[in-house]
Scaffold this motif. Structure first.
Motif, PDB file in Angstrom:
ATOM      1  N   MET A 222       0.829  -1.204   0.000  1.00  0.00           N
ATOM      2  CA  MET A 222       0.000   0.000   0.000  1.00  0.00           C
ATOM      3  C   MET A 222       0.867   1.260   0.000  1.00  0.00           C
ATOM      4  SD  MET A 222      -3.068  -1.168   2.581  1.00  0.00           S
ATOM      5  CE  MET A 222      -3.876   0.452   2.509  1.00  0.00           C
ATOM      6  N   ALA A 223       1.991   1.223   0.685  1.00  0.00           N
ATOM      7  CA  ALA A 223       2.901   2.368   0.697  1.00  0.00           C
ATOM      8  C   ALA A 223       3.468   2.653  -0.683  1.00  0.00           C
ATOM      9  CB  ALA A 223       4.040   2.126   1.688  1.00  0.00           C
ATOM     10  N   LEU A 224       3.470   1.618  -1.542  1.00  0.00           N
ATOM     11  CA  LEU A 224       3.941   1.785  -2.917  1.00  0.00           C
ATOM     12  C   LEU A 224       2.821   2.189  -3.867  1.00  0.00           C
ATOM     13  CD1 LEU A 224       6.336  -1.301  -3.108  1.00  0.00           C
ATOM     14  CD2 LEU A 224       6.970   1.108  -2.851  1.00  0.00           C
ATOM     15  N   GLY A 225       1.601   2.410  -3.315  1.00  0.00           N
ATOM     16  CA  GLY A 225       0.502   2.941  -4.116  1.00  0.00           C
ATOM     17  C   GLY A 225      -0.582   1.968  -4.494  1.00  0.00           C
ATOM     18  N   LEU A 226      -0.488   0.706  -4.063  1.00  0.00           N
ATOM     19  CA  LEU A 226      -1.518  -0.254  -4.418  1.00  0.00           C
ATOM     20  C   LEU A 226      -2.739  -0.115  -3.503  1.00  0.00           C
ATOM     21  CD1 LEU A 226       0.531  -3.530  -5.040  1.00  0.00           C
ATOM     22  CD2 LEU A 226      -0.308  -1.891  -6.722  1.00  0.00           C
ATOM     23  N   PRO A 227      -3.957  -0.296  -4.048  1.00  0.00           N
ATOM     24  CA  PRO A 227      -5.142  -0.295  -3.186  1.00  0.00           C
ATOM     25  C   PRO A 227      -5.109  -1.494  -2.248  1.00  0.00           C
ATOM     26  CG  PRO A 227      -5.718  -0.978  -5.410  1.00  0.00           C
ATOM     27  CD  PRO A 227      -4.300  -0.510  -5.463  1.00  0.00           C
ATOM     28  N   ARG A 228      -5.783  -1.380  -1.106  1.00  0.00           N
ATOM     29  CA  ARG A 228      -5.717  -2.449  -0.103  1.00  0.00           C
ATOM     30  C   ARG A 228      -6.162  -3.797  -0.674  1.00  0.00           C
ATOM     31  NH1 ARG A 228      -5.437  -4.398   5.019  1.00  0.00           N
ATOM     32  NH2 ARG A 228      -4.457  -2.526   5.822  1.00  0.00           N
ATOM     33  N   SER A 229      -7.224  -3.819  -1.468  1.00  0.00           N
ATOM     34  CA  SER A 229      -7.726  -5.105  -1.963  1.00  0.00           C
ATOM     35  C   SER A 229      -6.667  -5.828  -2.784  1.00  0.00           C
ATOM     36  CB  SER A 229      -8.995  -4.907  -2.798  1.00  0.00           C
ATOM     37  OG  SER A 229      -8.721  -4.095  -3.939  1.00  0.00           O
ATOM     38  N   TYR A 230      -5.957  -5.065  -3.613  1.00  0.00           N
ATOM     39  CA  TYR A 230      -4.929  -5.697  -4.441  1.00  0.00           C
ATOM     40  C   TYR A 230      -3.701  -6.032  -3.611  1.00  0.00           C
ATOM     41  CZ  TYR A 230      -2.595  -6.917  -8.776  1.00  0.00           C
ATOM     42  OH  TYR A 230      -1.961  -7.611  -9.774  1.00  0.00           O
ATOM     43  N   ALA A 231      -3.360  -5.166  -2.657  1.00  0.00           N
ATOM     44  CA  ALA A 231      -2.225  -5.436  -1.774  1.00  0.00           C
ATOM     45  C   ALA A 231      -2.467  -6.707  -0.971  1.00  0.00           C
ATOM     46  CB  ALA A 231      -2.000  -4.258  -0.838  1.00  0.00           C
ATOM     47  N   GLU A 232      -3.697  -6.905  -0.507  1.00  0.00           N
ATOM     48  CA  GLU A 232      -4.019  -8.113   0.244  1.00  0.00           C
ATOM     49  C   GLU A 232      -3.952  -9.352  -0.643  1.00  0.00           C
ATOM     50  OE1 GLU A 232      -7.829  -7.168   1.829  1.00  0.00           O
ATOM     51  OE2 GLU A 232      -6.997  -6.264   3.673  1.00  0.00           O
ATOM     52  N   ALA A 233      -4.433  -9.220  -1.895  1.00  0.00           N
ATOM     53  CA  ALA A 233      -4.384 -10.356  -2.821  1.00  0.00           C
ATOM     54  C   ALA A 233      -2.940 -10.774  -3.079  1.00  0.00           C
ATOM     55  CB  ALA A 233      -5.086  -9.999  -4.121  1.00  0.00           C
ATOM     56  N   LEU A 234      -2.044  -9.801  -3.265  1.00  0.00           N
ATOM     57  CA  LEU A 234      -0.634 -10.127  -3.500  1.00  0.00           C
ATOM     58  C   LEU A 234      -0.001 -10.759  -2.264  1.00  0.00           C
ATOM     59  CD1 LEU A 234       0.673  -7.019  -5.485  1.00  0.00           C
ATOM     60  CD2 LEU A 234       0.140  -9.292  -6.370  1.00  0.00           C
ATOM     61  N   ALA A 235      -0.311 -10.224  -1.096  1.00  0.00           N
ATOM     62  CA  ALA A 235       0.265 -10.770   0.134  1.00  0.00           C
ATOM     63  C   ALA A 235      -0.206 -12.197   0.374  1.00  0.00           C
ATOM     64  CB  ALA A 235      -0.091  -9.872   1.317  1.00  0.00           C
ATOM     65  N   GLN A 236      -1.430 -12.489   0.020  1.00  0.00           N
ATOM     66  CA  GLN A 236      -1.943 -13.847   0.181  1.00  0.00           C
ATOM     67  C   GLN A 236      -1.194 -14.833  -0.715  1.00  0.00           C
ATOM     68  OE1 GLN A 236      -6.131 -13.326  -0.530  1.00  0.00           O
ATOM     69  NE2 GLN A 236      -6.425 -12.253   1.412  1.00  0.00           N
ATOM     70  N   LEU A 237      -0.704 -14.345  -1.858  1.00  0.00           N
ATOM     71  CA  LEU A 237       0.103 -15.213  -2.723  1.00  0.00           C
ATOM     72  C   LEU A 237       1.410 -15.604  -2.027  1.00  0.00           C
ATOM     73  CD1 LEU A 237      -0.407 -13.509  -6.208  1.00  0.00           C
ATOM     74  CD2 LEU A 237      -1.661 -15.424  -5.213  1.00  0.00           C
ATOM     75  N   ASP A 238       1.978 -14.677  -1.257  1.00  0.00           N
ATOM     76  CA  ASP A 238       3.167 -15.028  -0.475  1.00  0.00           C
ATOM     77  C   ASP A 238       2.832 -16.075   0.580  1.00  0.00           C
ATOM     78  OD1 ASP A 238       4.675 -13.160  -1.900  1.00  0.00           O
ATOM     79  OD2 ASP A 238       5.685 -12.413  -0.104  1.00  0.00           O
TER      80      ASP A 238
END
Length: 275
Positions: A222-238
């Motif tokens: 999110m600090a890099l500009g991504l919306p929370r929904s997309y940031a959460e989706a990416l983090a879940q991939l990790d």
């Protein structure tokens, strides 16, 4: 195939490589991008219904979904339906090894193409090696000598974007349509600790893997500009990687392209100038 091929996301990591390889094969290419700047580029935005005109006279298309939202089927379906009605027959979708057909994001498009497209293929690559050079990890390696993830010790069959592009060209131009999906990986599964050790060795300076919690990674995205929904989706991939969901290799690059996939060491040796 004599008609031109449309490459959406045509100036991106894989799209630019797909377009270049097609042109090298003497195939007419239309590069779809939001900001066209050359004669072979066409204005394109999945959110703009008028962008369907980019498919006119197109026999096959490489599909790259937007990277700033997750409602891919609702967004892309209207243009894809118009493309099929206008005569585009073959669709090759860039998805992810972690997205099953019918799942979220590109998984929705995967299932829809399988049901509706005359000819189709879905490429499901593992994580890109280029994330460590021109992508987000490249910046932190350069500036902080660090790689951040929430993967812990999970391993990944990292794959080169060049191999993905070669597989895409094969799927777009092959005499027979794949009409299926292909999980694309490199030749070995590595942890982020393994990657940090290899890069450290090649650079002769320490590069560390910083292990984050999932929520810490969400905040970082999110600090890099991504919306929370997309940031959460990416983090879940990790999280999936941490649980072993990417700890595999396949022979699909070899099957589609006729050559072995690029090793991470080979990629890293060619990327030293980026670090």
């Amino acid at each position: 195939m004599s008609e031109r091929i449309l490459v959406t996301g045509g100036t991106g990591t894989t799209g630019s490589r797909v377009a270049r390889r097609l042109a090298e094969h003497g195939i007419a290419v239309a590069v779809a991008t939001r900001r066209p700047s050359a004669d072979h580029e066409v204005a394109f935005d999945w959110a703009d219904p008028a962008s369907a005109a980019a498919f006119d006279g197109v026999r096959a298309a490489y599909l790259v979904a937007p990277t700033d939202r997750t409602d891919h089927l609702a967004l892309m379906r209207p243009i894809l339906e118009r493309a099929m009605a206008a005569g585009t027959r073959r669709f090759v979708l860039l998805s992810s090894s972690q997205l099953a057909p019918g799942g979220n994001m590109m998984g929705e498009i995967h299932a829809w193409l399988a049901e509706n497209a005359p000819e189709w293929a879905v490429l499901r690559p593992s994580w890109f090696m280029q994330n460590f050079s021109t992508g987000p990890h490249g910046r932190t390696i350069r500036e902080e000598s660090a790689i951040y993830s929430a993967t812990d010790t999970g391993r990944v069959g990292f794959v080169s974007a060049d191999d993905i592009a070669a597989a895409a060209v094969a799927a777009l131009t092959g005499e027979r349509s794949l009409d299926g999906d292909a999980v694309l990986t490199g030749p070995e599964a590595l942890s982020y600790d393994d990657v940090a050790r290899l890069v450290s060795h090649l650079l002769s300076r320490p590069v560390r893997h910083v292990r984050l919690g999932t929520e810490d990674l969400v905040r970082r995205h999110m600090a890099l500009g991504l919306p929370r929904s997309y940031a959460e989706a990416l983090a879940q991939l990790d999280e999936v990687i941490r649980g072993g969901g990417e700890d595999r290799t396949t022979d699909q690059v070899l099957r589609l392209t006729g050559r072995e996939p690029t090793s991470f060491r080979m990629f890293a040796e060619g990327s030293l100038s980026s670090w």
